[in-house]
Design an enzyme around this catalytic site. Sequence first.
Site, PDB file in Angstrom:
ATOM      1  N   GLU A   1      22.117   6.814   5.083  1.00 11.20           N
ATOM      2  CA  GLU A   1      22.647   5.450   5.189  1.00 11.20           C
ATOM      3  C   GLU A   1      22.807   4.799   3.817  1.00 11.20           C
ATOM      4  OE1 GLU A   1      20.099   6.770   6.882  1.00 11.20           O
ATOM      5  OE2 GLU A   1      19.903   5.899   8.896  1.00 11.20           O
TER       6      GLU A   1
ATOM      7  N   GLU B   1       5.566   3.185  12.473  1.00 10.45           N
ATOM      8  CA  GLU B   1       5.835   4.429  11.741  1.00 10.45           C
ATOM      9  C   GLU B   1       4.518   5.037  11.260  1.00 10.45           C
ATOM     10  OE1 GLU B   1       9.754   5.310   9.508  1.00 10.45           O
ATOM     11  OE2 GLU B   1       8.361   4.867   7.903  1.00 10.45           O
TER      12      GLU B   1
ATOM     13  N   LYS C   1      13.609   5.929  -2.195  1.00 14.32           N
ATOM     14  CA  LYS C   1      12.577   6.787  -2.778  1.00 14.32           C
ATOM     15  C   LYS C   1      13.153   8.182  -3.041  1.00 14.32           C
ATOM     16  CE  LYS C   1       8.005   8.627  -1.740  1.00 14.32           C
ATOM     17  NZ  LYS C   1       6.874   8.625  -0.802  1.00 14.32           N
TER      18      LYS C   1
ATOM     19  N   HIS D   1      11.395 -20.430  23.548  1.00 17.05           N
ATOM     20  CA  HIS D   1      12.549 -20.664  24.420  1.00 17.05           C
ATOM     21  C   HIS D   1      13.233 -19.355  24.768  1.00 17.05           C
ATOM     22  CE1 HIS D   1      12.151 -25.003  23.898  1.00 17.05           C
ATOM     23  NE2 HIS D   1      11.713 -24.662  22.695  1.00 17.05           N
TER      24      HIS D   1
ATOM     25  N   GLY E   1       7.022   4.974   1.748  1.00 15.95           N
ATOM     26  CA  GLY E   1       8.165   4.064   1.848  1.00 15.95           C
ATOM     27  C   GLY E   1       7.776   2.698   2.397  1.00 15.95           C
ATOM     28  N   ARG E   2       7.006   2.682   3.474  1.00 17.99           N
ATOM     29  CA  ARG E   2       6.673   1.400   4.117  1.00 17.99           C
ATOM     30  C   ARG E   2       5.564   0.642   3.380  1.00 17.99           C
ATOM     31  NH1 ARG E   2       5.783   5.831   6.980  1.00 17.99           N
ATOM     32  NH2 ARG E   2       3.678   6.417   7.645  1.00 17.99           N
TER      33      ARG E   2
ATOM     34  N   LYS F   1      17.446  12.970  12.335  1.00 17.68           N
ATOM     35  CA  LYS F   1      18.218  13.168  11.098  1.00 17.68           C
ATOM     36  C   LYS F   1      18.891  14.532  11.109  1.00 17.68           C
ATOM     37  CE  LYS F   1      15.379  10.538   7.779  1.00 17.68           C
ATOM     38  NZ  LYS F   1      14.476  10.671   6.634  1.00 17.68           N
TER      39      LYS F   1
HETATM   40  O1  F6P Z   1      12.898   6.266   8.275  1.00 15.58           O
HETATM   41  C1  F6P Z   1      12.214   7.226   7.555  1.00 15.58           C
HETATM   42  C2  F6P Z   1      12.035   6.849   6.134  1.00 15.58           C
HETATM   43  O2  F6P Z   1      11.597   7.987   5.453  1.00 15.58           O
HETATM   44  C3  F6P Z   1      11.071   5.694   5.894  1.00 15.58           C
HETATM   45  O3  F6P Z   1       9.753   6.075   5.902  1.00 15.58           O
HETATM   46  C4  F6P Z   1      11.546   5.191   4.573  1.00 15.58           C
HETATM   47  O4  F6P Z   1      11.031   3.935   4.327  1.00 15.58           O
HETATM   48  C5  F6P Z   1      13.039   5.232   4.780  1.00 15.58           C
HETATM   49  O5  F6P Z   1      13.253   6.413   5.511  1.00 15.58           O
HETATM   50  C6  F6P Z   1      13.873   5.201   3.534  1.00 15.58           C
HETATM   51  O6  F6P Z   1      13.693   6.325   2.716  1.00 15.58           O
HETATM   52  P1  F6P Z   1      14.210   6.337   1.224  1.00 15.58           P
HETATM   53  O7  F6P Z   1      13.532   5.271   0.472  1.00 15.58           O
HETATM   54  O8  F6P Z   1      13.877   7.701   0.699  1.00 15.58           O
HETATM   55  O9  F6P Z   1      15.701   6.119   1.236  1.00 15.58           O
END
Ligand code: F6P
Length: 534
Positions: free
Chosen positions: A205, A341, A199, A372, A255-256, A500
Site C-alpha cells: 500500500e 495485532e 519500516k 447517539h 511497527g505498532r 498478503k
Molecule cells: O499490517 C502488518 C504490518 O506489518 C504492521 O505491523 C505494520 O505496522 C504495518 O504492516 C506497516 O509495515 P511497514 O512499516 O513495514 O510498511
Amino acid sequence: MNTVRCDETPAWVALQAHFDAGARHFDLRRAFAQDAARFDAFSQQAPEVFADLSKNLIDARAQALLLELAEQCGVFALREAMFAGEPINTTEGRAVLHTALRAPRGAAPFGDEVHGVLDAMLAFAETVRARAAQGELRDVVNLGIGGSDLGPAMVVPALDACAQRGLRLHFVSNVDAHAIDALLRELDPRRTLVIVASKTFTTQETMANAELARAWFTAQGGELAQHFVAATSNVRAAAAFGITTTFGFWDWVGGRYSLWSAIGLPIAIAIGATNFRALLAGAHAMDEHFRGAPPEVNLPLRLGLLDVWYRNFHGFSSRCIAPYHQGLARLPAYLQQLEMESNGKRVDREGRPLAVATSPVLWGEPGSNGQHAFFQMLHQGSEVVPVEFILVRRPAHAHADSHAKLLANALAQSQALMLGKSAEAAAGEAAPSASPRLDAAVLASHRSFPGNRPSTTLLLDELSPRALGALLALHEHRVFTSGAVWGLDSFDQWGVELGKALCSELLPRLVRGDVAGLDGSTAGLLQRLRPDSN
Ligand code: F6P
C-alpha cells in the site's frame, strides 16, 4: 523464558473458585453501598494519568489473586527481560525495545543510536517548520500504513493545540487511490514535503502511494530529494527509490510501537522538538512506573490483569474506548492495532494451542458522539461491554460551558451504566413519547436498564504531549501484561501474512482474468470485478 500455562497456575484455579463462589454476581451498587472507601481503594494516580477502577466488577480478593497470577505467569521476569533487551519476540528472534526510544541517553540499550537519530530527526523537523514559517512549505504528507500511520495520525490531531499554524499535516494509508487522488489535487508540489514511512519499505500500500506521489511530483519537474524523505529501517530501498534524506530505526522497534522512533517525524514537524521530547518524557515516566511501582499500585499491570479477568472469567469479548476529547478521535483505531495485532493470537510462545481466549475486540468513538450511536447497546444490549472513558480536565479552548457539558456527559454515562434503572422506577416516570396504547408493564421493561455495567475512567489534567505520551505507554504495558499472562508472543504479527501472499497471487490473475484452480467464490467474484465484465 517462562513456559507456564496461565490456566494451570494455582492463582488461576483460585480465581476460578472465587468467580464461581460469587464474584460472577458481583454488584457494583452493593459494593459502593457497603464500602464508603471503594473509590479510594480502587483508584490511583500514575504518571500524568489518574485512574478510577472502582466501577469495575472486581473486589480486593480478585485483585490480590490477579497479582499472584502475574507473578506465577512470569510477567515480572518478562518485563525485566524486555527492558534489558532480551529477544522476547521469540518467533522473530528480536528484542522489544520501544522503551529505549524514550529513555534518556545512557539509561537504556542503544542510547547512542537512538539519540543520534532523534537529534537529527528533530533538527530536520525544525528546518521544515522554519521553511513553513517562511511560506516555502505548506503541506506535509505522510505515506504509511498500520504502525507507520496510526500513531502519528492519532497524535498529530490530539496535540493540535501545540501545532504550528500554517503547516498542514496529511496522512494517506489506504491503497485505495481515491484517498491520495483527493489529497494531491489540492496540493502544490513545490510547497509539499512527502514522508514515506515504512519500516520495511516494501509494504504494498505504502509503495503504491509513494509511486503515485513521486509521479505527481516529478510531473512538475521539481527536485525529488528536496521534497521526499523516508522513515525506514531499509535505508537502501529508500535510496533506490530516489530518497536521500532518511531517518532510520531498528528491527527491535515493532511497527505498532514505532511512533517514538523516526516514524514520529510528522509529529515532530507538527509540534516541534521540545514538545516531541515531552511526549517521549511522558512515555518514559510511565515506563519507570511500570518497571518500578509496587504491583498493587502499578497501573498498567492492574489494567492488563483486569483485562484478563474480564476476558477469561467474565467472558467479555470486547472493550469500548470512549475518549471524551475530539482530538483523540483516532485513539480507538490506534489501540485496535496495538492490542489486537499484539494479542490476537491462538497459540503460546511454544506454538501450543492456548486453552483460554485472548485479545478482546477493541472499538469506539469519541464522546459524546458515541452516545447517539452505539451507547444504546452498551446500556440495554444483551452483552456486557466494559467501557473505558478518557477525560481531560482542562481543555485547550476557552469554552468552559461546552467543556463542562462534555465532562458531565461522560460522568453521566459511566454512572448510568453502573446504576441502571429498575422497571419499578421506570414505571413511575412519565414517558410522553411512548405509545398510549402500550401496556404499562411492557413499557417499563423497555425503559429499564440492568445496570452493573463496568467502566474505567482515565483522567488527564490536560492533553499535553507529556500526558499523551504517558497515556500511550500505559496502554502498551497493559497489552504487554495480558499477553504475558496468556504466554503468547505479543510482538509478532504472522496473522497478516496469508492475506498478503494471496493478494500477490490474485493481483496478476485479476489483471489477466485467470481463474484456473481458484475456489468457486473467489473465481466468481474475480470475474465480476474485471473492468470489462458485464
Ligand atoms: O499490517 C502488518 C504490518 O506489518 C504492521 O505491523 C505494520 O505496522 C504495518 O504492516 C506497516 O509495515 P511497514 O512499516 O513495514 O510498511
